[in-house]
Design an enzyme around this catalytic site. Structure first.
Site: not given
Ligand code: NAD
Length: 490
Positions: A183, A258, A291, A389
């Site tokens: 996906k 992750e 990230c 974040e």
């Protein structure tokens, strides 16, 4: 009648806007629009998968499973190495499409990301062939560990490096003997569509690789809830991970996650200042949409002035603009929605009392989705910008007195993806590295990643580790076969 072989030209490259299920292009009932972040133009209308498309993809993978598993690692390796070769041969096309689709730097895609993608596939094909489960005798029993394929595997990826991050999952999942349903991210779906063409060219049997384009809350949700999916490997945000984790928990399906980060970048006074400044600047790579970025700069008090002077001077030279041009270092943010989110963080940080030493808002010169590289100083201890974040070119600056305080501040986060330390003293690098709670700690370097090494996050940054044998621990059903020694007569 609609031609399912139809391709749309993106940056001169022909790309399919359809699903890829059971070796064929498939039209969905719904579509979604895909924009380029470079200038906001519409790139294409993509097929958006619904429940029936996802079901068809998973069923195709389920049917392909026995034969793919039976090939063994050597048989699968031949296909995978061919796929890696084809990826390399198409580096320019992949890089052009990725840049048009997600605004990442063309040069970085061409010279690093695509090469890395081919390596992801080759490395895991080779590793699977060498993977030997442990064996030992104990109390008259012979034990042997086997890595069995585990079945249909869902791979869900984010938009910041979609091709490279997809291959990081495709390599080990296929090498392990699992057929896959990918996906791709709806904000940058195109290079995954190219992957389907490459799979076909490599002769990978129908059903082994399926791609369901679509919206996360629809296509992604259908995929993770499908009863025939046996593994879910997810890279994305912590919020989405919680939803996927709940779905997986209902069927006890193993999930590898992750996720995001708020990583510290720690610089001691004895560090090589120029090296530290250069690597600190790399935290603006991909417009901060990385990230692993060390977004909290923690600098020893005694070098505050020198560091800020050098860092600001070099950061101001970073050129914003069209990511296809060689001299550009910072491209656009991915979408208007994300741009507004980043702007929101920056505005709230200012209201909370943090001061931008440079940057601090959208780029007036570039307009569009371009955001100035920003460094906040005088950040209040409890400010949101230190905790959440941002996923944009926004860093914070704080000082520490000594090693103990650096470690405490470094660990003062809900995340634990990565940490970076710059110091001139080797024993300190080791000592501090051991005390930082993160999946990856770099000392006097940044972003180095060997595929043998375990990769993943601690705390809110993830569940599990992938890399080397760790990937097969996740993608395989690890089995212990034990037999009584001397019990066979024939
Ligand atoms: P996201 O969580 O919004 O989306 C990631 C993927 O999940 C997309 O393909 C999306 O369509 C899908 N998705 C969304 N809702 C879903 C649902 N309910 N069920 C199933 N799938 C669903 O993340 P994003 O904005 O695409 O990516 C940015 C995030 O990814 C950041 O937090 C970043 O730190 C993280 N990230 C982590 C790593 C890593 O290796 N740790 C690497 C890159 C990015």
């Amino acid at each position: 009648m609609l031609n399912l072989e139809q391709r749309i030209k993106i940056a001169g490259v022909k790309v399919s806007p359809f699903q890829y299920i059971d070796g064929r292009r498939v039209l969905s009932k719904a579509t979604f629009l895909n924009f380029s972040p470079i200038d906001g133009s519409i790139l294409c209308e993509m097929s958006a998968a619904d429940q029936s498309d996802v079901d068809a993809a998973v069923q195709a993978a389920y049917r392909a499973f026995p034969e793919w598993a039976a090939l063994g690692s050597t048989g699968r390796g031949e296909y995978l190495r061919r796929l890696a070769d084809i990826i390399e041969a198409n580096a320019e096309k992949i890089a052009q499409v990725e840049t048009a689709d997600n605004g990442s730097l063309l040069a970085a895609n061409l010279h690093f990301m695509v090469k890395r993608s081919a390596h992801n596939i080759r490395f895991f094909a080779d590793w699977a062939e060498k993977l030997q489960g442990e064996g030992w005798d104990s109390n008259g029993i012979r034990y042997k560990v086997h890595y069995d394929p585990s079945g249909v595997t869902a791979l869900i990826t984010p938009w910041n490096a979609p091709f490279m991050l997809t291959t990081w999952k495709v390599g080990p999942a296929l090498a392990a003997g699992n057929p896959i349903v990918i996906k791709p991210p709806e904000w940058a779906p195109l290079t995954c569509s190219l992957l389907a063409d490459f799979a076909e060219e490599a002769g990978i049997p129908p059903g082994v690789i399926n791609i369901v384009q679509g919206i996360g809350e629809v296509a992604g949700a259908e995929l993770v809830n499908h009863p025939l999916v046996n593994r879910i490997s997810f890279t994305g945000s912590t919020d989405t991970a919680k939803i996927i984790g709940s779905a997986a928990a209902k069927r006890i399906v193993p999930v590898s996650m992750e996720l995001g980060g708020k990583s510290p970048f720690i610089i001691f006074a004895d560090a090589d200042m120029d090296a530290a400044v250069s690597h600190a600047l790399a935290q603006f790579n991909n417009a901060g949409q990385v990230c692993l970025a060390g977004t909290r700069l923690l600098v020893e008090e005694s070098i505050e002035k020198e560091f800020l002077e050098k860092f600001s001077q070099r950061a101001k030279q970073l050129k914003l603009g069209d990511p296809r041009q060689k001299e550009i270092r910072v491209g656009p943010l991915i979408s208007q929605e994300h741009f507004d989110r980043v702007s929101g963080f920056v505005e709230r940080a200012k209201r909370e009392g943090a001061k931008p030493l440079f940057g601090g808002g959208p780029s007036k010169e570039q307009g569009g989705l371009f955001f100035e590289p920003t460094l906040f100083i005088d950040v209040p201890k409890d400010a949101e910008i230190l905790k959440k974040e941002v996923f944009g070119p926004v860093l914070t600056f704080q000082t520490f007195k000594d090693e103990e305080e650096a470690i405490r501040m470094g660990n003062d986060t809900d995340y634990g993806l990565a940490a970076t330390v710059f110091t001139g003293e080797e024993t300190r690098g080791e000592r501090v590295g051991q005390k930082l709670r993160a999946g990856t700690v770099w000392v006097n370097t940044y972003y180095a990643r060997d595929l043998k090494a375990p990769f993943g996050g601690s705390k809110q940054s993830g569940i599990g580790r992938e890399g080397g044998t760790h990937s097969f621990d996740f993608f395989c059903d690890v089995k212990t076969l034990s037999h009584k020694m001397g019990s066979f007569y024939h």
